[in-house]
Design an enzyme around this catalytic site. Structure first.
Site, PDB file in Angstrom:
ATOM      1  N   ALA A 160       0.850  -1.199   0.000  1.00 47.48           N
ATOM      2  CA  ALA A 160       0.000   0.000   0.000  1.00 47.48           C
ATOM      3  C   ALA A 160       0.881   1.244   0.000  1.00 47.48           C
ATOM      4  O   ALA A 160       2.049   1.188   0.381  1.00 47.48           O
ATOM      5  CB  ALA A 160      -0.902   0.011   1.229  1.00 47.48           C
ATOM      6  N   ASP A 161       0.310   2.354  -0.440  1.00 46.73           N
ATOM      7  CA  ASP A 161       1.035   3.624  -0.345  1.00 46.73           C
ATOM      8  C   ASP A 161       0.315   4.508   0.671  1.00 46.73           C
ATOM      9  O   ASP A 161      -0.658   4.102   1.304  1.00 46.73           O
ATOM     10  CB  ASP A 161       1.152   4.313  -1.706  1.00 46.73           C
ATOM     11  CG  ASP A 161      -0.197   4.562  -2.362  1.00 46.73           C
ATOM     12  OD1 ASP A 161      -1.216   4.651  -1.643  1.00 46.73           O
ATOM     13  OD2 ASP A 161      -0.250   4.684  -3.599  1.00 46.73           O
ATOM     14  N   GLU A 162       0.795   5.725   0.811  1.00 49.34           N
ATOM     15  CA  GLU A 162       0.229   6.621   1.817  1.00 49.34           C
ATOM     16  C   GLU A 162      -1.258   6.888   1.574  1.00 49.34           C
ATOM     17  O   GLU A 162      -2.061   6.927   2.509  1.00 49.34           O
ATOM     18  CB  GLU A 162       1.006   7.942   1.822  1.00 49.34           C
ATOM     19  CG  GLU A 162       2.456   7.786   2.215  1.00 49.34           C
ATOM     20  CD  GLU A 162       3.236   9.061   1.963  1.00 49.34           C
ATOM     21  OE1 GLU A 162       2.591  10.124   1.847  1.00 49.34           O
ATOM     22  OE2 GLU A 162       4.466   9.010   1.869  1.00 49.34           O
ATOM     23  N   ASP A 172      -3.342   4.964   0.038  1.00 45.66           N
ATOM     24  CA  ASP A 172      -4.093   3.749   0.374  1.00 45.66           C
ATOM     25  C   ASP A 172      -4.373   3.704   1.876  1.00 45.66           C
ATOM     26  O   ASP A 172      -5.484   3.335   2.306  1.00 45.66           O
ATOM     27  CB  ASP A 172      -3.302   2.497  -0.031  1.00 45.66           C
ATOM     28  CG  ASP A 172      -3.226   2.340  -1.546  1.00 45.66           C
ATOM     29  OD1 ASP A 172      -4.178   2.758  -2.226  1.00 45.66           O
ATOM     30  OD2 ASP A 172      -2.210   1.813  -2.034  1.00 45.66           O
ATOM     31  N   ILE A 173      -3.377   4.070   2.685  1.00 48.55           N
ATOM     32  CA  ILE A 173      -3.563   4.030   4.140  1.00 48.55           C
ATOM     33  C   ILE A 173      -4.616   5.040   4.565  1.00 48.55           C
ATOM     34  O   ILE A 173      -5.448   4.778   5.443  1.00 48.55           O
ATOM     35  CB  ILE A 173      -2.230   4.287   4.867  1.00 48.55           C
ATOM     36  CG1 ILE A 173      -1.265   3.133   4.584  1.00 48.55           C
ATOM     37  CG2 ILE A 173      -2.446   4.444   6.358  1.00 48.55           C
ATOM     38  CD1 ILE A 173       0.075   3.268   5.273  1.00 48.55           C
TER      39      ILE A 173
END
Length: 261
Positions: free
Chosen positions: A192-194, A196-197
């Site tokens: 995940a990337d930022e 996504d979080i």
């Protein structure tokens, strides 16, 4: 008259002509050359007349004219040499000025780089300290929560809350929820990337009807703002080095949710 006497007489006449020339011509070479070019006949006549008055000797006009020609040639060479010397001096001055300017610009660039590097190192040190303090704060909160809720440690992996968290994360990342493990890191293991979080956090807030304050979330390079239609859009905010999102795993997300329910 012998040849030796003739040569000696010519040398004396040449000396006398040059002496008169030195009196008639100005010190400036260009002015002297202009006078010879424009007043040649007058100079020849005046020198011949003056020498005759002083010594009684008659000097051939051609002899004086030849000396004037030699003088003109010498002045032309001197003027050319002066111009070359002046041009060389000007070139050296321009080169020295350009070199000085180059060194000044290099120093400015070096000073600017050094300043930026010092600011970067200072910012990195501050951020590392903030990260350390935040990690310590997270750890203390987690330890306090575990001590206050000893039963959670043994059964959270099979609890309904944990399953709902796994399913929510799986839906956001479009992956199989069964592959998600408690020790999985959301960025490193689940790719995940930022953003996504951020989407996961919002989905979990909606799933459990809770609100997770920004203070409980890692630092982020984006902020999420609601539109009137209810959808979301992203806008850049100031990035902070050493993001803590990389330290987030499923277990931390679980304990965060449990504390807010």
């Amino acid at each position: 008259m012998t040849i030796e006497n003739q040569n000696y007489q010519s040398d004396i006449f040449e000396y006398g002509v040059n002496q008169h020339l030195n009196k008639l011509l100005p010190d400036d070479n260009e002015d002297a050359l202009n006078i010879i070019a424009n007043q040649c006949n007058d100079i020849v006549w005046r020198i011949a007349t003056d020498i005759y008055k002083e010594s009684g000797h008659q000097i051939d006009f051609t002899f004086i004219k030849n000396i004037l020609n030699l003088k003109s040639y010498s002045l032309e060479n001197q003027i050319a040499e002066e111009k070359r010397a002046k041009a060389d001096l000007n070139t050296r001055r321009l080169f020295k000025k350009a070199e000085k300017e180059r060194l000044r610009k290099e120093k400015e660039i070096a000073d600017a780089k050094a300043k930026l590097e010092a600011e970067r190192l200072e910012q990195r040190a501050k951020q590392k300290e903030l990260d350390r303090e935040r990690k310590e704060k997270e750890l203390k909160k987690l330890q306090a929560f575990k001590q206050a809720n000893p039963g959670i440690n043994s059964n959270y992996k099979s609890s309904d809350i944990f399953i709902r968290i796994k399913n929510t994360i799986a839906d956001c990342l479009e992956i199989d929820g069964e592959t998600i493990k408690p020790n999985n890191y959301i960025m490193k293991d689940l790719e995940a990337d930022e953003l996504d979080i951020i989407e996961i956090v919002m989905a979990i807030e909606e799933e459990f009807d809770i609100e997770i304050p920004d203070d409980d979330l890692p630092s982020c390079t984006y902020e999420i703002k609601p539109k009137r239609s209810g959808s979301l859009f992203r806008s850049f905010v100031t990035p902070s080095p050493g993001l803590l999102y990389e330290d987030w795993n499923i277990e931390k997300m679980f304990y965060l949710v449990v504390q807010k329910i």
